[in-house]
Design an enzyme around this catalytic site. Sequence first.
Site, PDB file in Angstrom:
ATOM      1  N   LEU A 220      -2.559  10.575   3.736  1.00  0.00           N
ATOM      2  CA  LEU A 220      -2.253  11.573   2.718  1.00  0.00           C
ATOM      3  C   LEU A 220      -1.931  12.980   3.225  1.00  0.00           C
ATOM      4  CD1 LEU A 220      -4.953  10.519   0.070  1.00  0.00           C
ATOM      5  CD2 LEU A 220      -2.498  10.085  -0.057  1.00  0.00           C
TER       6      LEU A 220
ATOM      7  N   CYS B 102      -6.199   5.336  -2.300  1.00  0.00           N
ATOM      8  CA  CYS B 102      -5.724   5.351  -0.920  1.00  0.00           C
ATOM      9  C   CYS B 102      -6.850   4.941   0.026  1.00  0.00           C
ATOM     10  CB  CYS B 102      -5.225   6.731  -0.528  1.00  0.00           C
ATOM     11  SG  CYS B 102      -4.711   6.768   1.193  1.00  0.00           S
TER      12      CYS B 102
ATOM     13  N   ASN C 188      -2.233  -0.721  -4.605  1.00  0.00           N
ATOM     14  CA  ASN C 188      -2.123   0.040  -3.363  1.00  0.00           C
ATOM     15  C   ASN C 188      -2.297  -0.956  -2.202  1.00  0.00           C
ATOM     16  OD1 ASN C 188      -2.217   2.193  -1.408  1.00  0.00           O
ATOM     17  ND2 ASN C 188      -2.989   3.530  -3.023  1.00  0.00           N
ATOM     18  N   THR C 189      -2.302  -0.468  -0.972  1.00  0.00           N
ATOM     19  CA  THR C 189      -2.363  -1.372   0.181  1.00  0.00           C
ATOM     20  C   THR C 189      -3.723  -2.078   0.274  1.00  0.00           C
ATOM     21  OG1 THR C 189      -3.060   0.458   1.574  1.00  0.00           O
ATOM     22  CG2 THR C 189      -0.704  -0.058   1.547  1.00  0.00           C
TER      23      THR C 189
ATOM     24  N   GLY D  54       3.744  -5.008   2.314  1.00  0.00           N
ATOM     25  CA  GLY D  54       4.863  -5.884   2.641  1.00  0.00           C
ATOM     26  C   GLY D  54       4.604  -7.314   2.192  1.00  0.00           C
TER      27      GLY D  54
ATOM     28  N   GLY E 138       4.789  -6.047  -1.751  1.00  0.00           N
ATOM     29  CA  GLY E 138       5.501  -7.106  -1.051  1.00  0.00           C
ATOM     30  C   GLY E 138       6.844  -7.526  -1.617  1.00  0.00           C
TER      31      GLY E 138
ATOM     32  N   SER F 280       7.495  -1.137   1.536  1.00  0.00           N
ATOM     33  CA  SER F 280       7.793  -1.702   2.860  1.00  0.00           C
ATOM     34  C   SER F 280       9.185  -2.319   2.918  1.00  0.00           C
ATOM     35  CB  SER F 280       6.757  -2.761   3.223  1.00  0.00           C
ATOM     36  OG  SER F 280       5.477  -2.194   3.199  1.00  0.00           O
TER      37      SER F 280
END
Lengths: 295, 267
Positions: A71, A126, A187-188, A212, A239, A261
Site C-alpha cells: 500500500l 490488504c 483480494n489476494t 492470477g 484470476g 494479474s
Amino acid sequence: MLKQNFCEIELQNPLVLASGIFGTSVELLNRAASNGAGAVTIKSIGPVEREGNPNPTVVEIEKGLYNAVGLPTPGYLNMDEELKQWKDINVPLIASIYGSSIEDYVNITEHIQKFKPAIIELNISCPNKDDGMVFAKSPGLTKDLVKAVKSTTDIPIMPKLTPNCDNISQVAIACEAAGADAICAINTVQKEIIHPKLKAPLLSYGKGGISGPVIREIALEKVREIRDAVEIPILGVGGVTYGKGAIEMIKAGASLVGIGSGVYLRGIDVFEKVTNEMKDIMKKEGIGSINELKG
Amino acid sequence: MHKEYTVKEIIRETSNTQTYLFTGKIDYKPGQFIMLWFPNIGEKPFAVSHLKDNEFGITIECKGKFTKGICNIKKGTKVGIRGPYGNGFKIENNSIIVVGGLGMAPALPLIQKIKDSTIIQGARSKEFLLYKEDKNLIDTIAKNKNKIIYCTDDGSFGINGFTTNVLKDIINNKTKIVYTCGPEIMIKNVFDICEKNKVGCQASLERFMKCGIGVCGSCAVNDQLVCKDGPVFSSKQIRKLTELGKFARLKSGKKVPIKEYYGYRSK
C-alpha cells in the site's frame, strides 16, 4: 451487448481494472480505459504518505503473481493535483481507499468525494500491511466502518473483501446491513512462499498475497457464497484472464469482473481481448446481454 | 520466480563503484534490465554491463541504503535474478553514444556490438570515468572502429565540459542514432540536440521500480512504464513525455521535481 449498469452507473462493458494494478495515475488509468476497460480503479489511497514494503514486492509464480507491495500512497492530502484530473478519466472511476481506523476512511472520503469518483471502494482486505485486514476479518468492525462512511457521502460505497477470513458471507451480510451499495471480492489469497533453492522468503515482507489464474477457483467459490448471502451487486475479482473466465465469474454471480494479474499475463490490452472473447462466446451461445448470462 | 546464480568475482572499478560477475548464461539484449535479488537484503533493477558466453556482470555504485548493503558482500554469495525485462536498444552503426556517470554501465554491451560510432563519456572528474582502464573495452573500441571522447566537469581528464557540448559539435546528418543513458537532465539535453538536428534518439530511462513487469505502476513517466514500455524510449515516444527531465515519482508514488527525486535516491 456488453453494456452493464452497476450502482446506477452505466459501463460500456463489465471489465474493470482491479485496484493496485497499473492505475497509479490518471494518465495510466486513461490508458487502461483506451485499451477497453469498462471502468478503472485507482491504486488505493491512504491517510498519510507511505513507501510500501521494500523490494522484492512482486514476483511471478506459476499461473500468477505473488505480491506484498504494501500500500504505497502519496497520502490523500498530497495529491490534489492528481485528484483534479479525475474529471478527465474517460470511463467511470472507482476510488479505492484504505486506512487504519474508521476516522481515516471518513477523512479520506470527505476529501476525495469533492472530485466525484463514480464509486468508492473500501480496501479493508490488504494482506500486505500489518493492520490491512483487521476490518474485513470482522463483520462487526466492517459494519461500523461502512455505516460511518455511508453517513459521510452519497457516492456508492463498495467494500473489498478478503478470502483470508473464516466466513466471507457474514462480512458481506454486515456490509449490506450497514448500507453498502456493492461488494468487491476477492483480494489476494495470503501465502508464505520460500525460494526453494535460495531458502529465503521470496518477498521482503515475509508473506504476501497470490493472484492470477492460480486463485480463480477460490474467487468463483467466494463470489457464489456472497451471491447467496446478499442482494447488492458484486464486482468479482480473481484470476480472470480470458473471456471464458469472465463469463464464468458473471455466471457465479458477479455483475462486473475485475482484471489485475491479467494485465501482466496478456498486456494492458487484455480488456479489449477479453471483451472480444466474451462477444464471440455469447454469439455462439445465442446470448444477447450480460443480464441473460446471469440467468 | 528468481533463478539462482553465484557471485564469481568482484572487481573494484572506481572509488565508489564495483562490478559483480556471475557464472551462467543469460539471454540479454543491450538496454534491457534484470531484477537482482540478494536474499534477505533486497532486490533492485540493474542493466547488465558485462556479457560473455557463460558469464555476465553488473556495475554498482555504492551510495543508497541498498547498494551500500550489497557493496560488502563476498565472492560465492548466492543471488536470485528475474528477467531480463524491457525492450533494449535497436542497434545501428554510424551512431553516437552519450553517457554520463554510471550511465556507462548499461551502454557497455551496446558498445561491444556497435561499429563505426563515437562514444562521448562524461563524469565529474577523472577518477569517476568508469572502465577507463578496461583493456577489453579499449580493444573492442579499436576492433569495431569506434572512437571514445572523454569529458570531465572539472577538466581533470579529456575535454573540460559537458558531453552535450561535444555532441553539438559532432552530430551531423550522417549520424544514424544518438543513444544516451545517465542523469536525466543530460538525457533531456541530448534529446533536444537530436531534435534540433533531426537525428533519432534512443534514451534509456530510469525510475523507482517495484515489479519490473508492468503491473505496479511505480515507474510511470506520463502514461508509459519504464519497466514494460522501456527502459529504452525512441524520439517518437520521448516527444510525448512531458515529465522527462522535470518530474519523477518517489516510492510512495508522490510526483516530485526531478531534483528532489535524485536527492531522495542518494539517501
